[in-house]
Design a protein around this motif. Structure first.
Motif, PDB file in Angstrom:
ATOM      1  N   VAL A 134      38.577  36.703  38.141  1.00 16.65           N
ATOM      2  CA  VAL A 134      37.912  37.746  37.361  1.00 16.65           C
ATOM      3  C   VAL A 134      36.632  37.182  36.756  1.00 16.65           C
ATOM      4  N   THR A 135      35.525  37.913  36.939  1.00 15.21           N
ATOM      5  CA  THR A 135      34.269  37.583  36.268  1.00 15.21           C
ATOM      6  C   THR A 135      33.941  38.718  35.303  1.00 15.21           C
ATOM      7  N   ALA A 136      32.810  38.612  34.644  1.00 10.16           N
ATOM      8  CA  ALA A 136      32.437  39.637  33.671  1.00 10.16           C
ATOM      9  C   ALA A 136      32.219  40.995  34.331  1.00 10.16           C
ATOM     10  N   GLU A 137      31.880  41.002  35.613  1.00 15.37           N
ATOM     11  CA  GLU A 137      31.552  42.259  36.274  1.00 15.37           C
ATOM     12  C   GLU A 137      32.433  42.584  37.471  1.00 15.37           C
ATOM     13  N   HIS A 138      33.128  41.592  38.014  1.00 16.59           N
ATOM     14  CA  HIS A 138      33.872  41.827  39.254  1.00 16.59           C
ATOM     15  C   HIS A 138      35.254  41.174  39.181  1.00 16.59           C
ATOM     16  N   SER A 139      36.142  41.629  40.065  1.00 13.67           N
ATOM     17  CA  SER A 139      37.424  40.954  40.262  1.00 13.67           C
ATOM     18  C   SER A 139      37.618  40.752  41.767  1.00 13.67           C
ATOM     19  N   PHE A 140      38.290  39.672  42.115  1.00 12.58           N
ATOM     20  CA  PHE A 140      38.460  39.294  43.510  1.00 12.58           C
ATOM     21  C   PHE A 140      39.939  39.076  43.802  1.00 12.58           C
ATOM     22  N   ASP A 141      40.403  39.584  44.946  1.00 12.47           N
ATOM     23  CA  ASP A 141      41.804  39.544  45.338  1.00 12.47           C
ATOM     24  C   ASP A 141      42.635  40.416  44.393  1.00 12.47           C
ATOM     25  N   THR A 142      43.944  40.338  44.495  1.00 11.59           N
ATOM     26  CA  THR A 142      44.795  41.234  43.721  1.00 11.59           C
ATOM     27  C   THR A 142      46.119  40.568  43.394  1.00 11.59           C
ATOM     28  N   ILE A 143      46.685  40.936  42.264  1.00 13.30           N
ATOM     29  CA  ILE A 143      48.042  40.491  41.917  1.00 13.30           C
ATOM     30  C   ILE A 143      49.029  41.658  42.040  1.00 13.30           C
ATOM     31  N   GLY A 144      48.593  42.713  42.721  1.00  8.22           N
ATOM     32  CA  GLY A 144      49.509  43.819  42.986  1.00  8.22           C
ATOM     33  C   GLY A 144      49.027  45.174  42.548  1.00  8.22           C
ATOM     34  N   GLY A 145      47.904  45.227  41.847  1.00  2.51           N
ATOM     35  CA  GLY A 145      47.357  46.504  41.437  1.00  2.51           C
ATOM     36  C   GLY A 145      48.094  47.112  40.248  1.00  2.51           C
TER      37      GLY A 145
END
Length: 279
Positions: A41-52
């Motif tokens: 997680v960055t201030a503006e984006h998230s990458f990959d998923t832990i399940g939604g």
């Protein structure tokens, strides 16, 4: 298990951007993802998923709160996946948040001559943001690395005012009076981390005399590094000079940047151990 996060970490580290690495730990019962699943997680984006779902929404929210807190590096939270999160999995999971601070250096590079063009090929691979400034549009290459911004200006010295505080400045234009004007603008503004000036010892003696004549304190003038570059890297070819300058800049910003504290403290470690070992 998702593994795209590895490439994401590499990209963010190269850019020097702050991020939080999220890891699922101690998952029990029915959960969207298992132990070890990660997202970034960055201030503006998230990458990959832990399940939604609501869990991921809450985790992203917490990660961004951690990004804003310069006094915390790690955080552990336990999430029951029941009605409170609006998820019907029925299990539970622990989440480890690890904050990695931005390690970005901002550089103003004045001059798009042979050395400037060679230097950009190196700076383009480092965790820095570069404003590359020149009045001659035709001197810039057509394509630039993502962290290099071309600035075409009829008054390059005026661009000093647009730079963030504590920036690094590298001055290597085609014009000695312009070099002096840029250095003077940096000295007048203050709040700079580093100021490097290309040139011979003779050029530097003349600059020193002019600064002295204008009343600048010697202690302030001596903050200018001239001739710029590491004496350990000899040579006069453009790339040799560029490597020498890059070596000095790299040594300096590693000295200036605070060390990362990537360790989980003892209290957090006990929490982590409990999550991993409790049935």
């Amino acid at each position: 298990m998702n593994e795209n996060w590895i490439e994401t970490l590499s990209d963010l580290n190269a850019k020097g951007e702050a991020f939080v690495l999220v890891t699922l730990l101690g998952a029990r019962g029915s959960t969207p993802r298992g132990n070890g699943t990660k997202m970034v997680v960055t201030a503006e984006h998230s990458f990959d998923t832990i399940g939604g779902g609501q869990l991921e929404y809450k985790v992203i929210e917490t990660a961004r709160q951690l990004l804003a807190d310069e006094n915390r590096q790690q955080y552990i939270e336990h999430y029951p996946l029941g009605p409170s999160l609006g998820q019907c999995c029925g299990g539970s999971t622990g989440v480890l948040f690890e904050r990695f601070a931005a390690r970005r250096v901002t550089i103003a590079l004045f001059g798009a001559g042979h050395v400037g063009r060679a230097l950009v090929t190196i700076l383009g691979q480092l965790p820095c943001r570069v404003n590359w400034i020149d009045s001659r549009e035709t001197e810039f290459p057509q394509t630039l690395p993502a962290n290099i911004q071309r600035v075409i200006s009829d008054t390059p010295a005026a661009e000093v005012a647009a730079m963030p505080e504590h920036s690094y400045y590298l001055v290597m234009t085609h014009n000695h009076p312009l070099d002096f004007a840029i250095c003077e603008a940096v000295l007048k503004r203050g709040h700079f981390k580093y100021l490097g000036l290309i040139g011979s010892k003779t050029k530097w003696r003349r600059f020193e005399q002019r600064f002295e004549h204008r009343g600048y304190p010697r202690s302030q003038v001596q903050r200018i590094h001239c001739p710029v570059g590491s004496p350990a890297v000899p040579g006069k070819q453009p790339m040799e000079v560029a490597v020498s300058i890059a070596a000095e800049v790299i040594e300096r910003y590693h000295r200036d940047l605070p060390p990362r504290d990537d360790k989980v403290n003892s209290v957090q470690w006990r929490q982590l151990k409990t999550l991993l070992t409790d049935p």
